[in-house]
Design an enzyme around this catalytic site. Sequence first.
Site, short mmCIF file in Angstrom:
data_model
loop_
_atom_site.label_atom_id
_atom_site.label_comp_id
_atom_site.label_asym_id
_atom_site.label_seq_id
_atom_site.Cartn_x
_atom_site.Cartn_y
_atom_site.Cartn_z
N GLN A 208 -97.78 19.97 -1.80
CA GLN A 208 -98.44 19.88 -3.12
C GLN A 208 -97.41 19.90 -4.26
OE1 GLN A 208 -99.40 21.82 -0.62
NE2 GLN A 208 -101.57 22.32 -0.68
N ASP A 249 -105.20 31.85 -5.87
CA ASP A 249 -106.54 31.50 -5.41
C ASP A 249 -107.50 32.67 -5.50
OD1 ASP A 249 -104.75 29.40 -4.10
OD2 ASP A 249 -106.79 28.67 -3.80
O1 MRU Z 1 -104.34 24.66 -0.64
P1 MRU Z 1 -104.37 24.39 -2.11
O2 MRU Z 1 -103.58 23.19 -2.51
O3 MRU Z 1 -105.79 24.35 -2.64
O4 MRU Z 1 -103.66 25.65 -2.75
C1 MRU Z 1 -103.56 25.71 -4.15
C2 MRU Z 1 -102.76 26.87 -4.64
O5 MRU Z 1 -102.29 27.65 -3.88
C3 MRU Z 1 -102.67 27.03 -6.12
O6 MRU Z 1 -101.48 27.68 -6.46
C4 MRU Z 1 -103.85 27.88 -6.63
O7 MRU Z 1 -105.07 27.36 -6.17
C5 MRU Z 1 -103.87 27.96 -8.11
S1 MRU Z 1 -104.37 26.43 -8.84
C6 MRU Z 1 -104.37 26.67 -10.52
#
Ligand code: MRU
Length: 376
Positions: A208, A249
Amino acid sequence: MPSPADNDLRPIWLDPATGDVNVIDQRGLPHDLVILQLQTVADTVYAIREMVVRGAPLIGITGAYGVYLALRNAAAASDPAAVLETECRRLREARPTAVNLAWAVNRVRGALPPGGDRAARMRAAAEEAGRIAAEEAENCRLIGVHGLALIEALGRRRDGRPVNILTHCNAGWLATIAHGTATAPIYAAHRQGIPVHVWVDETRPLNQGARLTAWELARGGVPHTVITDNAGGHLMQHGQVDLVIVGTDRTTASGDVANKIGTYLKALAARDNGVPFYVALPSSTFDWGMDDGLQEIPIEERDPDEVRFVQGRGAEGVVSVLVAPASSPAANFAFDVTPSRLVTGFITERGVCPASAEGIRSLFPERIPGGSTSGD
Ligand code: MRU
């Protein structure tokens, strides 16, 4: 080069012509910008689970629109109330770690007028989902305002040299709705003309950082460098990181932080090297009913093939290639928990506070620990 202030893209929107929920399919970025239409709860659950959409606030907003889609498709059901409850449960369970999902689904469910007027209930659901999206955008803007002060202070010490900020995963506008959380102060500083440079952790297994954060920053003209996930400690030892900002999260009322796997190791390295480690979040990401992050936060485990394979663009388009021996098992823990003691502070829409129960309460005094935001 478009500036992040006038970013014309949103990761999700309700199409007024079709009534469908349109989303950017984040699996294709940075190579392909594809828009998908969500028409059913099944589409919505798929989009969340397969990470067409991802990032805690965006997962919440998508779940919120999912309630609207549930009502839209409930016409023929013999027991619409029961169907709605089942659909809301399916939405809440699409991914386990981001608390925003249950929070947003419950909020839309609670905003529906009683009775059998399906059109009125659909309209109320769409409006509430839209309100959540607008509030999250404003919350992220305010996170930018409050976080900017931290970067400004560091900038004064850098004497014109860029402030080096390390981030993990993608906590940008793709993961929220606008501005991002971790990126909001960075975009704000960049707009103010404060020189910043971002170390972007690639964020294996799904990259990501390398795919999404780098794409966002490049689009916004923000100087950045993609690094391997393991490079952060080395850079901190050599004075090349002034500040770490990550998203989350789910953060407990005591300040324990669940975020993308690898965040904890960055926090350890930051502590060892005296680098401030901040977590940026809107209040929708606090789980007011949880105290012990290590024991209580559910950690998603995903398909091991996400570890065994990597995806990228080859001569013939986007391909997936096997990295590990075909016979080797793999494990895919998607998140980890950083204990509050390793976090310097939280950047929220109400300001910056220490990462402790008292610190959080000082900004959100109306939240009495014990009342869960994620329960039914
Ligand atoms: O697995 P993902 O891509 O949904 O994980 C996203 C994250 O870990 C982000 O850092 C978190 O959701 C914060 S988004 C503002």
